[in-house]
Design an enzyme around this catalytic site. Structure first.
Site, mmCIF file in Angstrom:
data_model
loop_
_atom_site.group_PDB
_atom_site.id
_atom_site.type_symbol
_atom_site.label_atom_id
_atom_site.label_comp_id
_atom_site.label_asym_id
_atom_site.label_seq_id
_atom_site.Cartn_x
_atom_site.Cartn_y
_atom_site.Cartn_z
ATOM 1 N N GLU A 85 35.366 50.457 62.089
ATOM 2 C CA GLU A 85 34.678 50.082 63.218
ATOM 3 C C GLU A 85 35.564 49.554 64.327
ATOM 4 O OE1 GLU A 85 31.249 47.630 62.737
ATOM 5 O OE2 GLU A 85 30.942 47.224 64.875
ATOM 6 N N LYS A 272 25.883 39.923 60.383
ATOM 7 C CA LYS A 272 26.655 41.151 60.179
ATOM 8 C C LYS A 272 27.744 41.021 60.834
ATOM 9 C CE LYS A 272 27.637 45.708 61.066
ATOM 10 N NZ LYS A 272 28.705 46.117 61.951
ATOM 11 N N ASP A 288 36.483 41.782 45.837
ATOM 12 C CA ASP A 288 35.240 42.365 45.683
ATOM 13 C C ASP A 288 34.247 42.051 46.724
ATOM 14 O OD1 ASP A 288 32.634 43.121 44.892
ATOM 15 O OD2 ASP A 288 32.965 42.342 42.877
ATOM 16 N N HIS A 385 32.801 46.870 73.920
ATOM 17 C CA HIS A 385 32.712 47.564 72.791
ATOM 18 C C HIS A 385 32.963 48.991 73.354
ATOM 19 C CE1 HIS A 385 31.450 48.244 68.553
ATOM 20 N NE2 HIS A 385 30.824 49.363 68.995
HETATM 21 P P1 NDP Z 1 39.939 40.252 35.888
HETATM 22 O O1 NDP Z 1 39.187 40.162 34.624
HETATM 23 O O2 NDP Z 1 40.549 41.828 36.150
HETATM 24 O O3 NDP Z 1 41.019 39.220 35.989
HETATM 25 C C1 NDP Z 1 41.014 37.842 35.494
HETATM 26 C C2 NDP Z 1 42.081 37.514 34.462
HETATM 27 O O4 NDP Z 1 43.560 37.386 35.088
HETATM 28 C C3 NDP Z 1 41.798 36.212 33.966
HETATM 29 O O5 NDP Z 1 40.811 36.389 33.074
HETATM 30 C C4 NDP Z 1 43.169 35.939 33.490
HETATM 31 O O6 NDP Z 1 43.143 36.446 32.266
HETATM 32 C C5 NDP Z 1 44.049 36.500 34.536
HETATM 33 N N1 NDP Z 1 44.752 35.501 35.219
HETATM 34 C C6 NDP Z 1 46.381 35.387 35.253
HETATM 35 N N2 NDP Z 1 46.471 34.572 35.962
HETATM 36 C C7 NDP Z 1 45.477 33.896 36.247
HETATM 37 C C8 NDP Z 1 45.250 32.699 37.101
HETATM 38 N N3 NDP Z 1 46.316 31.933 37.668
HETATM 39 N N4 NDP Z 1 43.803 32.266 37.338
HETATM 40 C C9 NDP Z 1 42.912 32.977 36.740
HETATM 41 N N5 NDP Z 1 43.276 33.911 35.847
HETATM 42 C C10 NDP Z 1 44.510 34.524 35.743
HETATM 43 O O7 NDP Z 1 39.088 39.682 36.957
HETATM 44 P P2 NDP Z 1 38.038 38.859 37.215
HETATM 45 O O8 NDP Z 1 37.450 38.238 35.940
HETATM 46 O O9 NDP Z 1 38.540 38.104 38.283
HETATM 47 O O10 NDP Z 1 36.754 39.622 37.709
HETATM 48 C C11 NDP Z 1 37.055 40.442 39.125
HETATM 49 C C12 NDP Z 1 36.508 41.683 38.841
HETATM 50 O O11 NDP Z 1 35.261 41.998 38.241
HETATM 51 C C13 NDP Z 1 36.435 42.245 40.263
HETATM 52 O O12 NDP Z 1 37.181 43.825 40.125
HETATM 53 C C14 NDP Z 1 35.025 42.782 40.308
HETATM 54 O O13 NDP Z 1 34.769 44.081 41.175
HETATM 55 C C15 NDP Z 1 34.506 42.919 38.955
HETATM 56 N N6 NDP Z 1 33.102 42.683 38.773
HETATM 57 C C16 NDP Z 1 32.445 42.038 39.790
HETATM 58 C C17 NDP Z 1 30.981 41.699 39.354
HETATM 59 C C18 NDP Z 1 30.142 40.990 40.284
HETATM 60 O O14 NDP Z 1 28.879 41.142 40.073
HETATM 61 N N7 NDP Z 1 30.754 40.441 41.326
HETATM 62 C C19 NDP Z 1 30.406 42.132 38.092
HETATM 63 C C20 NDP Z 1 31.168 42.809 37.164
HETATM 64 C C21 NDP Z 1 32.699 43.011 37.574
HETATM 65 P P3 NDP Z 1 44.131 35.764 31.110
HETATM 66 O O15 NDP Z 1 43.544 34.457 30.747
HETATM 67 O O16 NDP Z 1 43.704 36.617 29.711
HETATM 68 O O17 NDP Z 1 45.377 35.715 31.355
#
Ligand code: NDP
Length: 442
Positions: A85, A272, A288, A385
């Site tokens: 936009e 918005k 997200d 705009h």
């Molecule tokens: P991920 O599971 O991709 O990544 C998070 C992981 O990163 C953690 O579980 C951890 O794994 C690792 N990690 C490494 N360093 C850190 C740190 N410093 N702090 C925290 N975690 C760290 O992502 P999210 O769990 O954040 O989920 C986000 C995704 O889920 C987005 O892509 C979203 O689109 C999607 N999603 C969204 C929904 C919604 O309703 N909004 C529903 C379902 C999915 P480890 O502890 O193993 O190292």
């Protein structure tokens, strides 16, 4: 990383894209790969796209602009914004320029606390079921954390539980809803996946404790424990414009705020505008943005009426703006460490934590809103705009190169920003100008 970076890049909009890249290279140390990424040469490759989503058939681009002039808590930020936009990037930059003259934005953000929900049914007596769950709190926390021990090591993980008994939506005779909230510190992650894992993981224990049956197990996107806030305080005289004194502009902004507070029809458009800025920044940073949108609008309804996420009032010769909204962001997870465009955006944004990014995004939302209500409460938004929109109209009519700007200006001067008018202008050009304007020079 240079702490002394300024986001006040006077004349940036007048530079060619190549000159802008040179400037960014000097300021941020972007390398050739980064610049190739900005130029789209090495953008998201189909092979990677195919791993990110299902049924991938290609990739899709958006313009990436930079929100300039932002100063938040005394630090300057250049904000990458991916948006189709016109006016959005210009509005944030313009508003932030005024706010920085007034000392910049002040912002803060909560700890990254998110909620996982587990829905229990057929549990019998709600008071008894609640008592059993509360009594087993330590076991529930331990079980939840056993699915993500590394989160606990980082200082995060499941910290607490809450049991909520909600009236049955279908009427007094239906079973009340029993919902367990897992209260989870997600550290630098947005957290959806890790929360969902924990919520699913504790479900069998809850069934065992209550004799009930679990249905849904998923995070809540109403991230109201993870709010970001930004404020600004602008001396009214800095607002003078359009041949109007600052007091009149401030009054218009205050009236816009009152209107949005009183009327959901207005509040929807007010919000918005805020999300124009926040979504654009979120997309560029690989966040997200649907989750941010869902959280923002649910939060806007928290007192039962849909309200504006930002408000404005005049206090002691100053216009004071404030925004507060949920901001579930991540420095890790999802596409953040995978998408090459996001990597470059993060190098430009230079935030060190999800909390810091939340503050920046809140300030972007407030800046966007300030630009909108400033125009709406005075001369209207169409003037500004249309000047931007005219370029798109000129391109749609076939204009190319430098002629896009020229035709756009003629459209604005004519006060008639329409494709047929642009075509009329192009067709009235001399033969050589027509060829240059339409890129048919050979
Ligand atoms: P991920 O599971 O991709 O990544 C998070 C992981 O990163 C953690 O579980 C951890 O794994 C690792 N990690 C490494 N360093 C850190 C740190 N410093 N702090 C925290 N975690 C760290 O992502 P999210 O769990 O954040 O989920 C986000 C995704 O889920 C987005 O892509 C979203 O689109 C999607 N999603 C969204 C929904 C919604 O309703 N909004 C529903 C379902 C999915 P480890 O502890 O193993 O190292």
């Amino acid at each position: 990383m240079s702490e002394s970076l300024t986001s006040r890049l006077s004349g940036f909009h007048k530079l060619s894209m190549v000159e802008r890249h040179e400037k960014l290279s000097q300021m941020l140390g972007l390398d050739e790969m980064d610049l190739a990424q900005l130029q789209g040469i090495s953008a998201l490759q189909p092979g990677l796209a195919n791993k990110m989503i299902e049924n991938a058939v290609g990739t899709f681009s958006l313009p990436l602009g930079l929100g300039l002039n932002l100063q938040i808590n005394g630090r300057d930020y250049l904000v990458p914004m991916a948006v189709e936009e016109p006016s959005v990037v210009a509005a944030v930059s313009f508003a932030s320029k005024i706010v920085r003259e007034a000392g910049g934005f002040t912002a803060e953000a909560d700890e990254p606390i998110m909620l996982g929900q587990v829905q229990l049914t057929r549990y019998g007596d709600p008071t008894e079921a609640t008592k059993r769950i509360v009594a087993a709190k330590e076991a529930i926390l331990a079980l939840a954390n056993s699915f993500h021990p590394s989160m606990v090591k980082r200082g995060g993980g499941c910290k607490d539980i809450e049991v909520r008994v909600l009236p049955a939506p279908e009427g007094p005779r239906g079973e009340p809803l029993l919902v367990l909230h897992l209260i989870i510190d997600t550290q630098e992650a947005m957290g959806a996946n890790l929360i969902n894992t924990m919520a699913e993981g504790v479900a069998p224990l809850l069934e065992q404790l209550t004799g009930g049956k679990v249905f849904l197990r998923i995070l809540s996107n109403l991230a109201d424990r993870r709010l970001a806030r930004a404020t600004c305080r602008i001396p009214v005289e800095l607002l003078a414009d359009f041949d109007m004194p600052g007091e009149s502009i401030a009054e218009g902004i205050y009236q816009a705020s009152r209107f949005a507070l009183a009327d959901p029809y207005r509040a929807a458009t007010h919000n918005k505008g805020i999300m124009n800025g926040i979504d654009s920044a979120a997309i560029a940073a690989g966040q997200d943005w649907r989750a941010i949108e869902a959280g923002a609008h649910a939060f806007a309804c928290r007192d039962g009426q849909y309200r504006p996420l930002s408000t404005w009032h005049v206090d002691d010769g100053h216009l004071v703006g404030r925004i507060e909204l949920p901001m579930a962001l991540g420095m890790v997870g999802g596409p953040i460490k995978i998408h090459p465009g996001v990597q470059v955006a993060m190098k430009i944004l230079r935030v060190e934590s999800a909390r810091e990014m939340s503050m920046v995004f809140a300030a972007v939302g407030l800046a966007q809103n300030f630009a909108a209500v400033r125009a709406l409460g005075s001369v209207g938004i169409q003037k500004g705009h249309m000047a931007m929109h005219a370029r798109c109209v000129a391109v749609t009519a076939g204009a190319r190169g430098d002629w896009v700007e020229k035709i756009a200006e003629l459209l604005v001067t004519a006060g008639h920003v329409k494709v047929e008018k642009a075509r009329e202008i192009i067709e009235s050009l001399s033969e050589s100008d027509f060829r240059a304007a339409t890129g048919t020079d050979g």
